[in-house]
Structure formats: structure tokens, C-alpha cells
Design a protein around this motif. Structure first.
Motif, PDB file in Angstrom:
ATOM      1  N   PRO A 181       0.844  -1.199   0.000  1.00  0.00           N
ATOM      2  CA  PRO A 181       0.000   0.000   0.000  1.00  0.00           C
ATOM      3  C   PRO A 181       0.877   1.246   0.000  1.00  0.00           C
ATOM      4  CG  PRO A 181       0.183  -0.847   2.225  1.00  0.00           C
ATOM      5  CD  PRO A 181       0.889  -1.836   1.317  1.00  0.00           C
ATOM      6  N   PRO A 182       0.277   2.403  -0.237  1.00  0.00           N
ATOM      7  CA  PRO A 182       1.063   3.647  -0.176  1.00  0.00           C
ATOM      8  C   PRO A 182       1.766   3.781   1.181  1.00  0.00           C
ATOM      9  CG  PRO A 182      -1.084   4.064  -1.144  1.00  0.00           C
ATOM     10  CD  PRO A 182      -1.113   2.654  -0.608  1.00  0.00           C
ATOM     11  N   HIS A 183       3.048   4.104   1.117  1.00  0.00           N
ATOM     12  CA  HIS A 183       3.874   4.202   2.322  1.00  0.00           C
ATOM     13  C   HIS A 183       5.049   5.131   2.038  1.00  0.00           C
ATOM     14  CE1 HIS A 183       5.825   1.111  -0.126  1.00  0.00           C
ATOM     15  NE2 HIS A 183       6.951   1.427   0.496  1.00  0.00           N
ATOM     16  N   SER A 184       5.800   5.447   3.072  1.00  0.00           N
ATOM     17  CA  SER A 184       7.013   6.245   2.916  1.00  0.00           C
ATOM     18  C   SER A 184       8.058   5.759   3.910  1.00  0.00           C
ATOM     19  CB  SER A 184       6.724   7.739   3.117  1.00  0.00           C
ATOM     20  OG  SER A 184       6.282   7.978   4.436  1.00  0.00           O
ATOM     21  N   HIS A 185       9.304   6.123   3.656  1.00  0.00           N
ATOM     22  CA  HIS A 185      10.415   5.786   4.539  1.00  0.00           C
ATOM     23  C   HIS A 185      11.557   6.759   4.266  1.00  0.00           C
ATOM     24  CE1 HIS A 185      11.565   3.767   0.837  1.00  0.00           C
ATOM     25  NE2 HIS A 185      10.548   2.922   0.974  1.00  0.00           N
ATOM     26  N   PHE A 229       2.739   2.065 -10.549  1.00  0.00           N
ATOM     27  CA  PHE A 229       3.373   2.744  -9.423  1.00  0.00           C
ATOM     28  C   PHE A 229       2.541   3.947  -9.036  1.00  0.00           C
ATOM     29  CE2 PHE A 229       6.942   0.213 -10.624  1.00  0.00           C
ATOM     30  CZ  PHE A 229       7.639   0.041  -9.447  1.00  0.00           C
ATOM     31  N   HIS A 230       2.337   4.102  -7.740  1.00  0.00           N
ATOM     32  CA  HIS A 230       1.604   5.227  -7.182  1.00  0.00           C
ATOM     33  C   HIS A 230       2.642   6.088  -6.458  1.00  0.00           C
ATOM     34  CE1 HIS A 230      -2.282   3.020  -7.634  1.00  0.00           C
ATOM     35  NE2 HIS A 230      -1.423   2.013  -7.648  1.00  0.00           N
ATOM     36  N   CYS A 231       2.841   7.301  -6.927  1.00  0.00           N
ATOM     37  CA  CYS A 231       3.830   8.206  -6.329  1.00  0.00           C
ATOM     38  C   CYS A 231       3.178   9.562  -6.097  1.00  0.00           C
ATOM     39  CB  CYS A 231       5.046   8.366  -7.240  1.00  0.00           C
ATOM     40  SG  CYS A 231       5.949   6.845  -7.532  1.00  0.00           S
ATOM     41  N   ASP A 232       3.115   9.965  -4.825  1.00  0.00           N
ATOM     42  CA  ASP A 232       2.538  11.262  -4.465  1.00  0.00           C
ATOM     43  C   ASP A 232       1.172  11.487  -5.115  1.00  0.00           C
ATOM     44  OD1 ASP A 232       4.351  12.162  -2.619  1.00  0.00           O
ATOM     45  OD2 ASP A 232       5.555  13.289  -4.065  1.00  0.00           O
ATOM     46  N   GLY A 233       0.322  10.461  -5.105  1.00  0.00           N
ATOM     47  CA  GLY A 233      -1.049  10.588  -5.593  1.00  0.00           C
ATOM     48  C   GLY A 233      -1.225  10.391  -7.090  1.00  0.00           C
ATOM     49  N   ARG A 234      -0.156  10.163  -7.823  1.00  0.00           N
ATOM     50  CA  ARG A 234      -0.252   9.927  -9.272  1.00  0.00           C
ATOM     51  C   ARG A 234       0.048   8.461  -9.567  1.00  0.00           C
ATOM     52  NH1 ARG A 234       3.287  13.762 -12.563  1.00  0.00           N
ATOM     53  NH2 ARG A 234       2.050  12.857 -14.235  1.00  0.00           N
ATOM     54  N   HIS A 273      12.313   6.183  -9.867  1.00  0.00           N
ATOM     55  CA  HIS A 273      13.128   6.612  -8.724  1.00  0.00           C
ATOM     56  C   HIS A 273      12.218   7.281  -7.707  1.00  0.00           C
ATOM     57  CE1 HIS A 273      16.374   8.003  -6.269  1.00  0.00           C
ATOM     58  NE2 HIS A 273      15.865   9.222  -6.306  1.00  0.00           N
ATOM     59  N   VAL A 274      12.332   6.843  -6.451  1.00  0.00           N
ATOM     60  CA  VAL A 274      11.491   7.360  -5.371  1.00  0.00           C
ATOM     61  C   VAL A 274      12.402   7.933  -4.283  1.00  0.00           C
ATOM     62  CG1 VAL A 274       9.690   6.784  -3.703  1.00  0.00           C
ATOM     63  CG2 VAL A 274       9.786   5.552  -5.881  1.00  0.00           C
ATOM     64  N   PRO A 275      12.478   9.270  -4.181  1.00  0.00           N
ATOM     65  CA  PRO A 275      13.305   9.871  -3.134  1.00  0.00           C
ATOM     66  C   PRO A 275      12.733   9.607  -1.738  1.00  0.00           C
ATOM     67  CG  PRO A 275      12.783  11.478  -4.843  1.00  0.00           C
ATOM     68  CD  PRO A 275      11.913  10.280  -5.073  1.00  0.00           C
ATOM     69  N   ARG A 276      13.602   9.604  -0.761  1.00  0.00           N
ATOM     70  CA  ARG A 276      13.176   9.387   0.635  1.00  0.00           C
ATOM     71  C   ARG A 276      12.028  10.331   0.990  1.00  0.00           C
ATOM     72  NH1 ARG A 276      18.030   9.432   3.646  1.00  0.00           N
ATOM     73  NH2 ARG A 276      19.048   9.183   1.664  1.00  0.00           N
ATOM     74  N   GLY A 277      11.085   9.821   1.766  1.00  0.00           N
ATOM     75  CA  GLY A 277       9.955  10.628   2.216  1.00  0.00           C
ATOM     76  C   GLY A 277       8.784  10.690   1.244  1.00  0.00           C
ATOM     77  N   THR A 278       8.951  10.183   0.024  1.00  0.00           N
ATOM     78  CA  THR A 278       7.872  10.217  -0.967  1.00  0.00           C
ATOM     79  C   THR A 278       6.862   9.107  -0.681  1.00  0.00           C
ATOM     80  OG1 THR A 278       9.415  11.009  -2.650  1.00  0.00           O
ATOM     81  CG2 THR A 278       7.346  10.057  -3.438  1.00  0.00           C
ATOM     82  N   VAL A 279       5.578   9.452  -0.640  1.00  0.00           N
ATOM     83  CA  VAL A 279       4.537   8.433  -0.470  1.00  0.00           C
ATOM     84  C   VAL A 279       4.417   7.684  -1.796  1.00  0.00           C
ATOM     85  CG1 VAL A 279       2.087   8.002  -0.038  1.00  0.00           C
ATOM     86  CG2 VAL A 279       3.305   9.752   1.295  1.00  0.00           C
TER      87      VAL A 279
END
Length: 147
Positions: A50-54, A69-74, A85-91
């Protein structure tokens, strides 16, 4: 401290971990490289986190199938050859499409992904997930589930 090189052949790989239906093979942990980590992931249609961040960066390279892929609501429909590529903190999260898919995951320095995948495999029984147990493992490894 110098980290020695290593070569990991197919027959030397660890048995894939079962991470909520996704088979995750740790190819190189952050601990082994003292820098980045690499996993090979294979999932069935409809599975995925599910949507998450780290607090670590990660990238995914799609090898087979379609993975949403779901990134920041898109939502991005990703096919073989796509790098995300998913930077740290990105949902973010993803879901394997029709027929499932396979991809590589590369994590940045300080990531706890390999340890988290191992803990989920060992502590969360197969089948419908034990949500409290899963959330406890995620929290211990610095992962926040969104929403």
C-alpha cells in the motif's frame, strides 16, 4: 574499511522471502555493500504494498509485466525497461498488473529494506495479513503506511 568484491551466482542466492505474496530475493543488502541494496521482486497480479514512505531512496527497474506505481497521488503504468526513482519521504506504492511482474529494487544508503523483508517473511504468516503484526514490523523499520 575496504569491502571486498563478491559475485553471486543464481545457485548461491538465498531462498526468496514471502513478503505478502511478493517473492523477494535479496541479491545484495546494504550491510553487504556498505552502500546500496538490490533485491529481485516477483509478484502476482493485484499484489503489492500500500502507499507508504520511509527515510531512504529507492529505485525500481521493471523487467517483465506491467506494474502500476503510485507516487505522491499519481499513478504510472510502467512496462519493461521503465525506471522509477522514489526519493526518501515520498509516499509511494505499487501493484502488479495482469499476469504479474518482475523487477529489481535498488535502495540507497542506510535503507532497512532487506531487514524489513526478512522480518515480514518470518513474523507475518502467509494468507490474509495479520495487520497489527505487519504494522509493528513496518514501524520497527521506519516505514509509515499512508492514509
Amino acid at each position: 574499511m575496504t569491502i571486498p568484491y563478491f559475485v553471486l551466482t543464481r545457485d548461491q542466492r538465498e531462498v526468496p522471502l514471502n513478503v505478502l505474496g511478493t517473492h523477494v530475493t535479496v541479491l545484495a543488502s546494504n550491510a553487504a555493500t556498505q552502500s546500496y541494496g538490490i533485491t529481485f521482486q516477483q509478484g502476482s497480479e493485484g499484489t503489492g504494498p500500500p502507499p507508504h514512505s520511509h527515510d531512504w531512496d529507492e529505485s525500481f527497474y521493471v523487467l517483465d509485466g506491467e506494474i502500476d506505481f503510485h507516487c505522491d497521488g499519481r499513478v504510472h503504468a510502467c512496462h519493461p525497461g521503465t525506471l522509477v526513482h522514489v526519493p526518501r519521504g515520498t509516499v509511494h506504492g505499487f501493484q502488479y498488473g495482469k499476469g504479474g511482474g518482475r523487477m529489481l529494487e535498488i535502495t540507497g544508503q542506510g535503507a532497512l529494506a532487506a531487514q524489513m523483508f526478512t522480518a515480514i517473511d518470518h513474523e507475518v504468516p502467509a494468507g490474509p495479513p495479520d495487520v497489527p503484526a505487519l504494522l509493528a514490523v513496518l514501524e520497527r523499520h521506519g516505514v509509515t503506511v499512508a492514509g
